[in-house]
Write a protein that holds these residues in place. Structure first.
Motif: not given
Length: 161
Positions: A7-29
C-alpha cells in the motif's frame, strides 16, 4: 505469509483502519491463509516492497499505489514495471479512484488478475480484491488436488504421465 497488501500513501479519508485490517485478516484466516500489510510513503519504497514480495512465501499480492500514481506515471524508469513483472505470485490492482490504475505498466508480460476500483471506498476495494484472491487460490488448490489424485490413480493403475 499467503497474501500481501502493498500500500502506498493515501490522503485523509482513505485510511485503512485497524478494524478493516482485522476484518480482512479474519477473512483470509477463515480461508486458511494469512494476510499482511506493508505500507510505504515513497515510490522507491513501493518498488522495494514489490521486489521483496517475490522472495517471500507470497501466494497473492494486492497492489495499492495510492497517491504514488502520478509519480509512477512520471518516472516509468524507476523500475516498478520490472518489479511487477518479476513477481512470482499473481496480483490484483486495488484503487479508490478511477484513473489511478498502474497503466504505466501496460506492456507487462504479467498483467493483473483483476483491477478493482471502488470510487472513494478503498475498504470495499480491499474486500473485493481479497475475495477474488482467495477464490483464485481455492480454485488453484482444487486443481492441484485433482492433478495429484489423477497422478496417484495413474500410478496405482501402472500408467505413467
Amino acid at each position: 505469509m499467503s497474501i500481501l497488501i502493498v500500500r502506498g500513501p493515501h490522503g485523509s479519508g482513505h485510511s485503512l483502519t485497524a478494524d478493516l485490517l482485522y476484518n480482512l485478516q479474519q477473512q483470509a484466516f477463515q480461508a486458511g491463509r494469512t494476510l499482511e500489510l506493508r505500507a510505504c510513503g515513497a515510490l522507491s519504497d513501493f518498488i522495494a516492497l514489490v521486489c521483496a514480495a517475490r522472495s517471500d512465501a507470497t501466494e497473492f499480492v494486492l497492489l495499492d499505489p495510492g497517491d504514488l500514481t502520478p509519480e509512477m506515471r512520471a518516472h516509468p524508469e524507476a523500475g516498478l514495471c520490472e518489479a511487477i513483472d518479476d513477481l512470482r505470485a499473481p496480483y490484483i490492482d486495488v484503487h479508490d479512484d478511477f484513473g489511478d490504475g498502474i497503466e504505466c505498466c501496460a506492456g507487462l508480460h504479467k498483467p493483473p488478475v483483476a483491477t478493482v476500483i471502488i470510487n472513494g471506498n478503498i475498504g470495499s476495494g480491499y474486500r473485493i480484491g481479497l475475495s477474488l484472491a482467495l477464490r483464485r487460490l481455492r480454485i488453484g488448490l482444487q486443481r492441484g488436488e485433482r492433478v495429484a489424485n489423477d497422478s496417484l490413480r495413474d500410478q496405482r493403475n501402472g500408467c505413467e504421465r
